[in-house]
Motif scaffolding. Sequence first.
Motif, mmCIF file in Angstrom:
data_model
loop_
_atom_site.group_PDB
_atom_site.id
_atom_site.type_symbol
_atom_site.label_atom_id
_atom_site.label_comp_id
_atom_site.label_asym_id
_atom_site.label_seq_id
_atom_site.Cartn_x
_atom_site.Cartn_y
_atom_site.Cartn_z
ATOM 1 N N LEU A 67 17.799 2.957 10.840
ATOM 2 C CA LEU A 67 18.349 2.751 9.495
ATOM 3 C C LEU A 67 19.457 1.699 9.510
ATOM 4 O O LEU A 67 19.567 0.896 8.570
ATOM 5 C CB LEU A 67 18.865 4.073 8.932
ATOM 6 C CG LEU A 67 17.789 5.117 8.628
ATOM 7 C CD1 LEU A 67 18.413 6.426 8.148
ATOM 8 C CD2 LEU A 67 16.797 4.591 7.579
ATOM 9 N N LYS A 68 20.259 1.672 10.559
ATOM 10 C CA LYS A 68 21.281 0.626 10.673
ATOM 11 C C LYS A 68 20.633 -0.741 10.811
ATOM 12 O O LYS A 68 21.099 -1.730 10.238
ATOM 13 C CB LYS A 68 22.189 0.906 11.872
ATOM 14 C CG LYS A 68 23.183 2.030 11.657
ATOM 15 C CD LYS A 68 24.096 2.196 12.875
ATOM 16 C CE LYS A 68 25.142 3.277 12.623
ATOM 17 N NZ LYS A 68 26.015 3.472 13.817
ATOM 18 N N ASP A 69 19.542 -0.800 11.563
ATOM 19 C CA ASP A 69 18.821 -2.054 11.773
ATOM 20 C C ASP A 69 18.222 -2.570 10.459
ATOM 21 O O ASP A 69 18.111 -3.782 10.257
ATOM 22 C CB ASP A 69 17.709 -1.830 12.810
ATOM 23 C CG ASP A 69 16.873 -3.072 13.053
ATOM 24 O OD1 ASP A 69 17.423 -4.039 13.605
ATOM 25 O OD2 ASP A 69 15.692 -3.076 12.669
ATOM 26 N N GLY A 70 17.852 -1.653 9.563
ATOM 27 C CA GLY A 70 17.203 -2.044 8.314
ATOM 28 C C GLY A 70 18.138 -2.270 7.148
ATOM 29 O O GLY A 70 17.698 -2.619 6.049
ATOM 30 N N LEU A 71 19.443 -2.060 7.364
ATOM 31 C CA LEU A 71 20.412 -2.230 6.270
ATOM 32 C C LEU A 71 20.323 -3.635 5.677
ATOM 33 O O LEU A 71 20.269 -4.632 6.396
ATOM 34 C CB LEU A 71 21.835 -1.986 6.786
ATOM 35 C CG LEU A 71 22.317 -0.532 6.818
ATOM 36 C CD1 LEU A 71 23.681 -0.461 7.479
ATOM 37 C CD2 LEU A 71 22.377 0.047 5.415
ATOM 38 N N GLY A 72 20.286 -3.697 4.345
ATOM 39 C CA GLY A 72 20.246 -4.988 3.665
ATOM 40 C C GLY A 72 18.857 -5.499 3.378
ATOM 41 O O GLY A 72 18.691 -6.450 2.605
ATOM 42 N N GLN A 73 17.828 -4.899 3.992
ATOM 43 C CA GLN A 73 16.459 -5.334 3.732
ATOM 44 C C GLN A 73 15.977 -4.772 2.400
ATOM 45 O O GLN A 73 16.362 -3.670 1.995
ATOM 46 C CB GLN A 73 15.525 -4.892 4.862
ATOM 47 C CG GLN A 73 15.854 -5.546 6.197
ATOM 48 C CD GLN A 73 14.904 -5.132 7.303
ATOM 49 O OE1 GLN A 73 13.925 -4.429 7.074
ATOM 50 N NE2 GLN A 73 15.191 -5.555 8.517
ATOM 51 N N SER A 74 15.133 -5.551 1.717
ATOM 52 C CA SER A 74 14.698 -5.163 0.373
ATOM 53 C C SER A 74 13.868 -3.884 0.371
ATOM 54 O O SER A 74 13.771 -3.199 -0.643
ATOM 55 C CB SER A 74 13.894 -6.302 -0.267
ATOM 56 O OG SER A 74 12.741 -6.608 0.509
ATOM 57 N N ASN A 75 13.262 -3.536 1.510
ATOM 58 C CA ASN A 75 12.432 -2.327 1.587
ATOM 59 C C ASN A 75 13.183 -1.167 2.244
ATOM 60 O O ASN A 75 12.574 -0.247 2.792
ATOM 61 C CB ASN A 75 11.138 -2.617 2.359
ATOM 62 C CG ASN A 75 11.402 -3.042 3.800
ATOM 63 O OD1 ASN A 75 12.529 -3.405 4.153
ATOM 64 N ND2 ASN A 75 10.383 -3.003 4.632
ATOM 65 N N ASN A 217 17.538 -9.732 -2.135
ATOM 66 C CA ASN A 217 16.280 -9.925 -2.865
ATOM 67 C C ASN A 217 15.159 -10.468 -1.993
ATOM 68 O O ASN A 217 14.023 -10.584 -2.445
ATOM 69 C CB ASN A 217 16.506 -10.871 -4.048
ATOM 70 C CG ASN A 217 17.441 -10.291 -5.084
ATOM 71 O OD1 ASN A 217 17.305 -9.146 -5.476
ATOM 72 N ND2 ASN A 217 18.423 -11.075 -5.518
ATOM 73 N N ALA A 218 15.473 -10.822 -0.748
ATOM 74 C CA ALA A 218 14.464 -11.332 0.177
ATOM 75 C C ALA A 218 13.744 -10.170 0.848
ATOM 76 O O ALA A 218 14.357 -9.152 1.175
ATOM 77 C CB ALA A 218 15.119 -12.220 1.235
ATOM 78 N N LYS A 219 12.464 -10.309 1.057
ATOM 79 C CA LYS A 219 11.669 -9.238 1.669
ATOM 80 C C LYS A 219 12.164 -8.919 3.075
ATOM 81 O O LYS A 219 12.172 -7.758 3.497
ATOM 82 C CB LYS A 219 10.196 -9.649 1.705
ATOM 83 C CG LYS A 219 9.264 -8.569 2.221
ATOM 84 C CD LYS A 219 7.817 -9.016 2.162
ATOM 85 C CE LYS A 219 6.877 -7.926 2.660
ATOM 86 N NZ LYS A 219 5.461 -8.357 2.638
ATOM 87 N N SER A 220 12.601 -9.943 3.799
ATOM 88 C CA SER A 220 13.046 -9.757 5.175
ATOM 89 C C SER A 220 14.472 -9.242 5.266
ATOM 90 O O SER A 220 14.923 -8.837 6.339
ATOM 91 C CB SER A 220 12.958 -11.083 5.936
ATOM 92 O OG SER A 220 13.860 -12.025 5.380
#
Length: 349
Positions: A67-75, A217-220
């Motif tokens: 979850l820390k790794d995915g912070l800020g990602q649009s998904n 807003n970016a997918k990545s």
Amino acid sequence: MSIKKRGDTWHIDIVAPDGSRVRRSTGTSEKRKAQEYHDKLKHELWEVSRLNKKPERLFQEGVILFLKDGLGQSNYNYKQLKAEYFLSYFKDRALSSISGEEILLSLPKVNMLNGKLVSNATRNRYRSDIIRIFSLSHKMGWIDSVPFVPTEKEPKVRVRWITKEKAALLLKNIKIDWLYNVCFFALSTGARQNEILSLTWHNVDFVNKLATVTAENAKSGRARSLPLNQSAIDLLRGLRFKSSDGYVFTRKNGKRVSKIDHRLFQLAVKESEINDFRFHDLRHTWASWHVQAGTPLYTLKTMGGWESLEMVNKYAHLNAEHMIEYSNNVTFTAQSAGVSQIFKEVISY
């Protein structure tokens, strides 16, 4: 007491040899099993302290890394949902104790909302996320290896695009101005729907002919530049000062367009006699036109904001000219008398 019951589940509270405190659920309502778990954990903590054994890490600790790794990602919201899903299977389990077979069995088979069978593509996305949990844990040195979980076979990648003539007809049949503008911009830039609808004037640079897709807003989850061709620039100049809230694409009342009206879009598709075409296919169309015009795939990858070259390779077959250029670098004709003689001897042999 180091074992206590909370509700129906037994919990443990242990002071490790190094003075740290370990509190966690045993995951069982049976006191005997809870005691066994307590004794085993206490022994492991002793081995870690006295024998320098690698401490066991729990699945939820890997989830925190994920979850820390995915912070800020649009998904990110989807990542949270999947984390909760897998926690229902593996919470309080040691990461090293979870096998690839168990992970495979945990992948969803039926959609809980509608009762329909889950597609292989969806199962593969779940697989990708839980493998990411183990991969990050492996990088941290918590586990010795990442479990192997085979991927499910998926249908061939769907790439649907239309010619420039058909695209012009489609735009002509879109009767709503804001929908026309959004579709025109998609065909001009290859931007994704969310990237288009979230674009603000603050992030449009007319001088350098760039728009900025912000990280949120970016997918990545990473900001990127969106190159604007002259068609896109002309469109944006015509839309300036029509927004009341800073967004580029607005309705007649000046308010932001928050989502595409797919019913209206499909009416225009039908009137244009185009089969099997969705809004996202405007992006495929833009990419296909670029490949046909000779844009290198690596350049297209950067322009379109794709994460890997593999995602762009699906368009490669649309233009073979870049291969023809190099086709005569190697020929089957002898280049010298010596080579010619060797060639003849090979044939006669």
